[in-house]
Design a protein around this motif. Structure first.
Motif, PDB file in Angstrom:
ATOM      1  N   THR A 825       0.821  -1.226   0.000  1.00 13.79           N
ATOM      2  CA  THR A 825       0.000   0.000   0.000  1.00 13.79           C
ATOM      3  C   THR A 825       0.846   1.264   0.000  1.00 13.79           C
ATOM      4  OG1 THR A 825      -0.100  -0.019   2.426  1.00 13.79           O
ATOM      5  CG2 THR A 825      -1.860  -1.164   1.232  1.00 13.79           C
ATOM      6  N   PHE A 826       2.168   1.089  -0.142  1.00 10.48           N
ATOM      7  CA  PHE A 826       3.095   2.235  -0.159  1.00 10.48           C
ATOM      8  C   PHE A 826       2.992   3.073   1.114  1.00 10.48           C
ATOM      9  CE2 PHE A 826       1.814   1.558  -4.674  1.00 10.48           C
ATOM     10  CZ  PHE A 826       2.979   0.921  -5.072  1.00 10.48           C
ATOM     11  N   GLY A 827       2.781   2.425   2.252  1.00  3.72           N
ATOM     12  CA  GLY A 827       2.758   3.117   3.539  1.00  3.72           C
ATOM     13  C   GLY A 827       1.499   3.903   3.796  1.00  3.72           C
ATOM     14  N   ALA A 828       0.379   3.560   3.143  1.00  9.14           N
ATOM     15  CA  ALA A 828      -0.853   4.344   3.287  1.00  9.14           C
ATOM     16  C   ALA A 828      -1.358   4.335   4.725  1.00  9.14           C
ATOM     17  CB  ALA A 828      -1.933   3.809   2.351  1.00  9.14           C
ATOM     18  N   LEU A 829      -1.191   3.220   5.444  1.00 10.33           N
ATOM     19  CA  LEU A 829      -1.694   3.154   6.820  1.00 10.33           C
ATOM     20  C   LEU A 829      -0.961   4.129   7.729  1.00 10.33           C
ATOM     21  CD1 LEU A 829      -3.552   1.761   8.864  1.00 10.33           C
ATOM     22  CD2 LEU A 829      -1.740   0.060   9.227  1.00 10.33           C
ATOM     23  N   GLY A 830       0.366   4.122   7.664  1.00 12.44           N
ATOM     24  CA  GLY A 830       1.129   5.058   8.494  1.00 12.44           C
ATOM     25  C   GLY A 830       0.840   6.503   8.148  1.00 12.44           C
ATOM     26  N   TYR A 831       0.645   6.782   6.856  1.00  7.27           N
ATOM     27  CA  TYR A 831       0.343   8.151   6.455  1.00  7.27           C
ATOM     28  C   TYR A 831      -1.075   8.557   6.887  1.00  7.27           C
ATOM     29  CZ  TYR A 831       4.587   8.245   3.629  1.00  7.27           C
ATOM     30  OH  TYR A 831       5.889   8.238   3.224  1.00  7.27           O
ATOM     31  N   THR A 832      -1.988   7.602   6.913  1.00 11.08           N
ATOM     32  CA  THR A 832      -3.334   7.919   7.409  1.00 11.08           C
ATOM     33  C   THR A 832      -3.283   8.335   8.864  1.00 11.08           C
ATOM     34  OG1 THR A 832      -4.295   6.316   5.876  1.00 11.08           O
ATOM     35  CG2 THR A 832      -5.657   7.007   7.731  1.00 11.08           C
ATOM     36  N   TYR A 833      -2.545   7.573   9.674  1.00  7.34           N
ATOM     37  CA  TYR A 833      -2.386   7.954  11.082  1.00  7.34           C
ATOM     38  C   TYR A 833      -1.670   9.293  11.214  1.00  7.34           C
ATOM     39  CZ  TYR A 833      -3.662   3.109  12.197  1.00  7.34           C
ATOM     40  OH  TYR A 833      -4.316   1.915  12.312  1.00  7.34           O
ATOM     41  N   THR A 834      -0.717   9.533  10.323  1.00 12.11           N
ATOM     42  CA  THR A 834       0.015  10.805  10.358  1.00 12.11           C
ATOM     43  C   THR A 834      -0.916  11.984  10.104  1.00 12.11           C
ATOM     44  OG1 THR A 834       2.129   9.838   9.698  1.00 12.11           O
ATOM     45  CG2 THR A 834       1.796  12.164   9.194  1.00 12.11           C
ATOM     46  N   VAL A 835      -1.773  11.857   9.095  1.00 16.93           N
ATOM     47  CA  VAL A 835      -2.712  12.952   8.773  1.00 16.93           C
ATOM     48  C   VAL A 835      -3.624  13.235   9.959  1.00 16.93           C
ATOM     49  CG1 VAL A 835      -4.652  13.604   7.304  1.00 16.93           C
ATOM     50  CG2 VAL A 835      -2.629  12.549   6.296  1.00 16.93           C
ATOM     51  N   ILE A 836      -4.130  12.199  10.605  1.00 16.57           N
ATOM     52  CA  ILE A 836      -5.034  12.396  11.741  1.00 16.57           C
ATOM     53  C   ILE A 836      -4.297  13.022  12.920  1.00 16.57           C
ATOM     54  CG2 ILE A 836      -6.475  11.210  13.436  1.00 16.57           C
ATOM     55  CD1 ILE A 836      -7.145   9.148  11.303  1.00 16.57           C
ATOM     56  N   ALA A 837      -3.117  12.472  13.254  1.00 16.98           N
ATOM     57  CA  ALA A 837      -2.390  12.953  14.437  1.00 16.98           C
ATOM     58  C   ALA A 837      -1.900  14.379  14.250  1.00 16.98           C
ATOM     59  CB  ALA A 837      -1.210  12.020  14.724  1.00 16.98           C
ATOM     60  N   VAL A 838      -1.295  14.668  13.097  1.00 15.85           N
ATOM     61  CA  VAL A 838      -0.776  16.021  12.865  1.00 15.85           C
ATOM     62  C   VAL A 838      -1.916  17.028  12.798  1.00 15.85           C
ATOM     63  CG1 VAL A 838       0.467  17.472  11.222  1.00 15.85           C
ATOM     64  CG2 VAL A 838       1.334  15.199  11.768  1.00 15.85           C
ATOM     65  N   SER A 839      -3.027  16.650  12.165  1.00 13.54           N
ATOM     66  CA  SER A 839      -4.177  17.560  12.101  1.00 13.54           C
ATOM     67  C   SER A 839      -4.683  17.893  13.495  1.00 13.54           C
ATOM     68  CB  SER A 839      -5.300  16.935  11.275  1.00 13.54           C
ATOM     69  OG  SER A 839      -4.901  16.722   9.947  1.00 13.54           O
ATOM     70  N   LEU A 840      -4.828  16.884  14.327  1.00 14.10           N
ATOM     71  CA  LEU A 840      -5.348  17.104  15.677  1.00 14.10           C
ATOM     72  C   LEU A 840      -4.412  17.981  16.497  1.00 14.10           C
ATOM     73  CD1 LEU A 840      -7.204  16.517  18.075  1.00 14.10           C
ATOM     74  CD2 LEU A 840      -5.989  14.372  18.400  1.00 14.10           C
ATOM     75  N   LEU A 841      -3.126  17.633  16.517  1.00 20.47           N
ATOM     76  CA  LEU A 841      -2.184  18.356  17.376  1.00 20.47           C
ATOM     77  C   LEU A 841      -1.973  19.786  16.893  1.00 20.47           C
ATOM     78  CD1 LEU A 841       0.438  15.514  17.969  1.00 20.47           C
ATOM     79  CD2 LEU A 841      -1.347  16.303  19.515  1.00 20.47           C
ATOM     80  N   CYS A 842      -1.900  19.989  15.596  1.00 21.88           N
ATOM     81  CA  CYS A 842      -1.665  21.341  15.084  1.00 21.88           C
ATOM     82  C   CYS A 842      -2.910  22.219  15.208  1.00 21.88           C
ATOM     83  CB  CYS A 842      -1.199  21.285  13.635  1.00 21.88           C
ATOM     84  SG  CYS A 842       0.442  20.559  13.435  1.00 21.88           S
ATOM     85  N   LYS A 843      -4.097  21.629  15.096  1.00 25.05           N
ATOM     86  CA  LYS A 843      -5.319  22.421  15.306  1.00 25.05           C
ATOM     87  C   LYS A 843      -5.428  22.866  16.758  1.00 25.05           C
ATOM     88  CE  LYS A 843      -8.201  20.404  11.684  1.00 25.05           C
ATOM     89  NZ  LYS A 843      -9.306  19.479  11.404  1.00 25.05           N
ATOM     90  N   ILE A 844      -5.132  21.971  17.669  1.00 25.22           N
ATOM     91  CA  ILE A 844      -5.196  22.343  19.090  1.00 25.22           C
ATOM     92  C   ILE A 844      -4.217  23.473  19.381  1.00 25.22           C
ATOM     93  CG2 ILE A 844      -4.797  21.525  21.432  1.00 25.22           C
ATOM     94  CD1 ILE A 844      -7.353  20.451  20.236  1.00 25.22           C
ATOM     95  N   GLY A 845      -3.019  23.405  18.783  1.00 29.12           N
ATOM     96  CA  GLY A 845      -2.060  24.488  18.971  1.00 29.12           C
ATOM     97  C   GLY A 845      -2.531  25.785  18.355  1.00 29.12           C
ATOM     98  N   ALA A 846      -3.195  25.708  17.183  1.00 33.51           N
ATOM     99  CA  ALA A 846      -3.673  26.927  16.519  1.00 33.51           C
ATOM    100  C   ALA A 846      -4.817  27.580  17.280  1.00 33.51           C
ATOM    101  CB  ALA A 846      -4.111  26.610  15.092  1.00 33.51           C
ATOM    102  N   LEU A 847      -5.563  26.802  18.064  1.00 33.30           N
ATOM    103  CA  LEU A 847      -6.677  27.382  18.822  1.00 33.30           C
ATOM    104  C   LEU A 847      -6.196  28.444  19.792  1.00 33.30           C
ATOM    105  CD1 LEU A 847      -8.878  24.251  19.682  1.00 33.30           C
ATOM    106  CD2 LEU A 847      -9.208  25.903  17.852  1.00 33.30           C
ATOM    107  N   ARG A 848      -5.003  28.240  20.353  1.00 31.46           N
ATOM    108  CA  ARG A 848      -4.498  29.197  21.352  1.00 31.46           C
ATOM    109  C   ARG A 848      -4.202  30.565  20.758  1.00 31.46           C
ATOM    110  NH1 ARG A 848      -1.440  24.630  23.081  1.00 31.46           N
ATOM    111  NH2 ARG A 848       0.362  25.458  21.971  1.00 31.46           N
ATOM    112  N   SER A 849      -4.010  30.626  19.448  1.00 28.50           N
ATOM    113  CA  SER A 849      -3.640  31.899  18.831  1.00 28.50           C
ATOM    114  C   SER A 849      -4.750  32.936  18.982  1.00 28.50           C
ATOM    115  CB  SER A 849      -3.314  31.686  17.347  1.00 28.50           C
ATOM    116  OG  SER A 849      -2.184  30.863  17.195  1.00 28.50           O
TER     117      SER A 849
END
Length: 1027
Positions: A825-849
């Motif tokens: 799958t060319f690493g699709a599973l790891g990248y799926t988790y990456t998209v979810i984790a990075v989206s969540l953590l970066c959105k939470i950080g952006a909320l403080r702005s």
């Protein structure tokens, strides 16, 4: 023969390239990488010998190759082991060449054109096993060369299983002459990996397999061995390089960096503040020494003046005697001339002292006003010179204040010859029959209020709870939203919108809206720079700030952080004074304060009111809501505005005459009772006074209007005759409710109130004609100021940023370790988790702005500061996180996951993803309350990822940013799979609904989403205000 094969593959690529454009970007390059055998043609030479030169009669034409791949791509999972019936292999004709691993030749008289992509030739002669390096599909009687990265030897029969090893087919039963042949299928790795060069080996040709050497690694399907990084672990036959040691080192380095940030985040600002404090203290010390020297010099001049007067009288007597003697004995007198000349010099000197007592000339003492002159040229940018100038002026103000107590610091300094202070425009606010009614429910908040607020006077607004005190001041400031306003409001006798003067109107809210992560001086200095005239020099702005700090008694805490809920700062009373100082530093012409003394002790309240009185002496129009002032504070006000419940005026006039007025109505304040408290108790109904006959408490507003000759509204007269009708007329909505209004009508009224309020807020904050004539800094300069302030705030929040980076590191380690790259799958599973984790953590950080600064923004926007500069400064500072967070995450994920794509390709995609989700976080922070914003930030990436992976090739999936991020990651990784991986790549991309041509498009869509959501966030910020 090799050139004919290249021509064959080129012809095939041209015929099928359009069908595979979703997985092959450059058809010629990809097929050359798969079928360029020029480096090693041994397998062709061996095949020519084995077939006695008739290889061309056995090799598949372009039409047969196309037929095979179309059958492979269009067939179901169970049909990939054989092709559809054709000319040579069908139900009526099935020869040995149709079996897997075998092929036949065409007739010698039959001309075979390998580049013919239309017709399948007839092959049924001399059937035999495929040559090594070729594969013969089940159902075709021709040979197809194996792609590079494959290993296609001739198979051997496994007697125990009956399988042709290393492949997975059996010879046809009952035919002992049919032996095992060569490879039979080239498909995706999920279907079969029989011909793939195994991991830990590399295959320079399709018939050669070599073990990987020590210090190198060979992935599955490799044609050469790849050198490992230094210090990485690569024993012989390594399939991948073990680079977790680099991840571990990066973890240690990141922890050290985070510890440094965590412990020393404030050192940069602290050192800067210490240098500034030293310069300020030196300037203050210099100013004090100069003032002390001036005082000593004045004392010396007084002594010299007295001695000079005595000497003058003595010389006068001597001169008179000499004059008489000269009359007795005529003739010239040299003594008289000499003494006369001495007298003249003394007289001129004394006259000079009397005319200019501060002039130090003739005494050779270099102190005085020379040290206080405004710095010019390059000195204007020297901090020490600016501080010397500011503190010199303040010391001079103090000295002159002692000489004349009726003058203030600002008043005296305006009289100084060496200091040019721009005079503030005087603003008189007059109002007649001012009435405010809610648009939907028709409830009256103010009722026929008349009077005026004059410059140079301090007015106190008092009354019981619900009397509309804050509403009255909001109406005066033009901030009363959601109401229908009737009556007149005149500015200096003219009908003009008050919001046109908002640049010179200071409004101090009841809540202490101050930036807690800035120091006292930084809060004041930022407001001064953004709201004072752009033409004012920096030295004068520093003087304004220093004067406010001095007058409010904030000198001792000027370098202290204001503090937040989590971090202890200054006291509540000091915070209240800073809240007032934010409006004082902009030198307003009108200053409105909502309960500035609430929560202050008597000493702090007295200090604050003295500072306000100094402002009033400069011509500032000051009005404030006050609750329960002490008698001392009460006597310091010039005017009193007393409101009754329902927003009606009971008294509006000088404080000195209020007791006289109420005494005429029979209301006499008892001894040792504070007058305003007594009046409010009467209006609340707590105290029953002995009023004159015919006077009641409810008649007090009408008595005041009659006393001043104002027109009394008819409904107010009617309400006065009956107390019950009074309550009905004051709150008509309530009386209609007793009659039973429908729920729909009440709801509709409330909706109209809210909509009207939003419209009024927008009308107030939108750009209108500026009548204040104050040229405040433009958007670019304000952007620079906001950028500096935001940078300081982020430096002080470095510990929080460090925690964000630490969480990203841990997420990268966990996901990189658990979700290993899968070649299928060319690493699709790891990248799926990456998209979810990075989206969540970066959105939470952006909320403080924006979440924590909403109220501060509303206050700054109402004062005329630029919303665009504020938003852009926040976004610009967040670009640092947008750049750094992908590096932090990839430093862990990449080295623990080890994908085939380069770290740069992953970084570009992750950078676009973080930019996109940061814009979404802005929108959530501004539009939702904090709790809802966090919930949406957590749920959205999960839901969108499910939609993107389940609803493929739909418009709904295309609207999900997660689809584009995941596609970009997979494409970046899939491009590094070539040769034998070509069919696997096409199969995986077609199952996922991805297109290899969309690599740039995915990045563009992510960035466009980030820009669009930032525009939406800015629109929400300037349009909606949630109180």
């Amino acid at each position: 023969m090799n050139s004919r094969l290249r021509a064959l593959t080129t012809s095939f690529a041209n015929s099928i390239g359009k069908q595979l454009d979703y997985c092959i970007k450059d058809t010629e390059t990809e097929w050359n990488a798969a079928f360029d055998f020029s480096k090693d043609t041994t397998f062709l030479t061996n095949c020519l010998k084995e077939t006695k030169g008739d290889v061309q009669q056995r090799i598949c034409t372009a039409a047969e190759m196309r037929f095979y791949f179309e059958s492979l791509l269009e067939g179901d999972e169970g049909e990939k082991n054989y092709v559809r019936p054709n000319l040579n292999c069908n139900l009526s004709s099935w020869i040995d060449g149709c079996e897997p691993g075998w092929a036949c030749k065409a007739g010698d008289d039959q001309k075979i054109d390998l580049q013919n992509a239309k017709d399948i030739p007839y092959r049924a002669l001399k059937c035999q096993s495929c040559c090594p390096g070729f594969f013969c599909p089940h159902g075709l009687t021709c040979m197809i060369p194996c792609p590079l990265g494959a290993y296609c030897p001739r198979s051997d029969l496994n007697v125990s299983t009956g399988i042709c090893d290393p492949y997975n087919y059996q010879p046809p039963p009952g035919n002992p002459n049919h032996t095992c042949g060569a490879a039979d299928i080239w498909a995706d790795v999920v279907t079969t990996d029989d011909i793939f060069c195994p991991p830990g080996f590399y295959c320079p040709s399709t018939i050669q397999k070599l073990p990987c050497s020590s210090g190198f690694y060979c992935r599955k399907g490799s044609t050469s061995q790849t050198r490992c990084y230094k210090k990485s672990s690569c024993p012989p036959n390594s399939a991948t390089q073990d680079i977790t040691i680099f991840g571990a080192l990066l973890v240690v380095a990141s922890c050290l960096v985070l510890l440094i940030i965590y412990n020393f985040s404030g050192q940069i600002l602290t050192n800067r503040e210490k240098k500034q404090a030293k310069s300020r203290e030196a300037a203050a010390r210099h100013a004090r020494e100069t003032a002390q020297a001036r005082e000593r010099w004045k004392s010396a001049k007084d002594v010299a003046k007295k001695a000079g007067v005595g000497l003058q009288s003595s010389l006068s007597r001597t001169f008179s005697r000499n004059k008489k003697a000269g009359q007795a004995q005529p003739g010239p007198s040299k003594v008289g001339d000499a003494t006369g000349g001495k007298k003249s010099n003394l007289t001129d000197m004394m006259r000079s002292l009397e005319d200019n007592p501060d002039n130090p000339e003739g005494f050779n003492v270099e102190v005085g006003d020379k040290a206080l002159k405004k710095p010019t040229g390059k000195q204007m940018h020297t901090r020490s010179q600016i501080f010397k100038y500011a503190y010199g002026q303040i010391e001079k103000e103090k000295a002159m204040q002692q000489e004349n107590h009726n003058m203030t610091f600002s008043g005296v300094i305006s009289m100084a010859k060496d200091h040019d202070v721009s005079s503030r425009p005087a603003i008189e606010v007059a109002f007649k029959d001012l009435t405010l009614t809610l648009k939907g429910s028709k409830k009256k908040l103010l009722w026929s209020v008349s009077g005026k607020l004059s410059p140079g006077r301090v007015a106190a607004v008092m009354g019981p709870s619900g009397a509309g005190k804050t509403t009255f001041l909001s109406a005066i400031a033009g901030k009363a939203t959601g109401c229908e306003t009737s009556g007149l409001v005149l500015i200096n006798g003219k009908i003009e919108p008050i919001r046109g003067y908002k640049k010179i109107i200071g409004f101090v809210p009841q809540d202490d809206i101050v930036h807690g992560n800035l120091t006292v001086e930084e809060n004041l200095w930022f407001n001064a720079r953004c709201r004072l005239s752009a033409d004012m020099s920096k030295a004068d702005k520093v003087l304004v700030v220093e004067r406010v700090i001095e007058s409010l008694g904030l000198q001792a805490i000027r370098d202290s952080l204001v503090g937040t809920v989590e971090q202890r700062g200054i006291s509540g009373g000091q915070r209240k004074r800073v809240n007032v100082g934010l409006e004082m530093v902009m030198e307003p012409s009108v200053l409105i304060l909502d309960e500035p003394t609430s929560g202050l002790d008597s000493a702090s309240s007295l200090l604050l009111l003295r500072a306000l009185r100094r402002e009033a002496l400069e011509g500032v129009n000051i009005s404030m809501v006050v609750h329960q002032p002490s008698y001392t504070l009460y006597r310091m006000f010039d005017d009193l505005i007393l409101l009754a419940k329902g927003g009606m005026t009971v008294y509006h006039g000088p404080v000195k005459k209020v007791e006289e007025y109420f005494a005429g109505l029979g209301i006499v304040v008892p001894e040792r009772v504070n007058p305003p408290d007594y009046y409010i108790d009467i209006l609340e109904g707590i105290v029953k006074p002995n009023l004159n006959p015919g006077v009641s408490v409810k008649d007090l507003p009408i008595r005041w209007m009659v006393h001043n000759g104002y027109d009394v509204p008819r409904d107010m007269l009617q309400s006065s005759s009956d107390s019950e009708s009074s309550s009905r007329s004051i709150d008509r909505t309530s009386s209609q409710g007793d009659a039973g209004p429908s729920f729909v009508s009440i709801l509709w009224g409330n909706v109209k109130d809210i909509l009207g309020q939003k419209k009024d807020e927008y009308d107030y904050n939108k750009t209108s004609e500026d009548l204040s004539k104050r040229n405040t800094p433009g958007i670019l300069r304000q952007y620079r100021y906001f950028l500096g302030r935001c940078g300081k705030q982020r430096l002080r929040e470095a510990r929080i940023q460090g925690v964000d980076y630490l969480i990203l590191c841990l997420a990268g380690i966990c996901l990189g370790t658990l979700a290993k790259v899968s070649d299928e799958t060319f690493g699709a599973l790891g990248y799926t988790y990456t998209v979810i984790a990075v989206s969540l953590l970066c959105k939470i950080g952006a909320l403080r702005s924006f979440t924590l600064d909403k109220i501060n923004y509303w206050r700054e926007r109402a004062s005329g500061m630029s919303s665009l500069a504020y938003f852009l400064s926040k976004d610009t500072i967040d670009h640092f996180n947008t750049i750094v967070k992908p590096i932090v995450y990839l430093s862990m994920f990449y080295f623990f996951n080890n994908p085939r794509s380069s770290i740069w390709e992953n970084y570009v995609v992750l950078l676009a993803l973080v930019y996109c989700v940061t814009g979404i976080g802005y929108t959530f922070a501004i539009f939702f309350q904090p709790g809802s914003a966090q919930l949406w930030s957590a749920l959205l990436p999960v839901v969108l990822t499910l939609i993107a992976t389940q609803q493929k090739d739909t418009i709904l999936a295309d609207l999900c940013y997660t689809k584009w991020a995941l596609e970009a990651f997979v494409i970046a990784n899939a491009q590094n799979y070539s040769g034998v991986w070509l069919i696997t790549r096409c199969g995986s991309l077609v199952r996922s609904g991805y297109n290899i041509e969309h690599e740039i498009l995915c990045i563009v869509v992510l960035i466009a989403n980030g820009i669009v959501f930032r525009c939406v966030a800015f629109f929400c910020m300037v349009t909606f205000q949630k109180h």
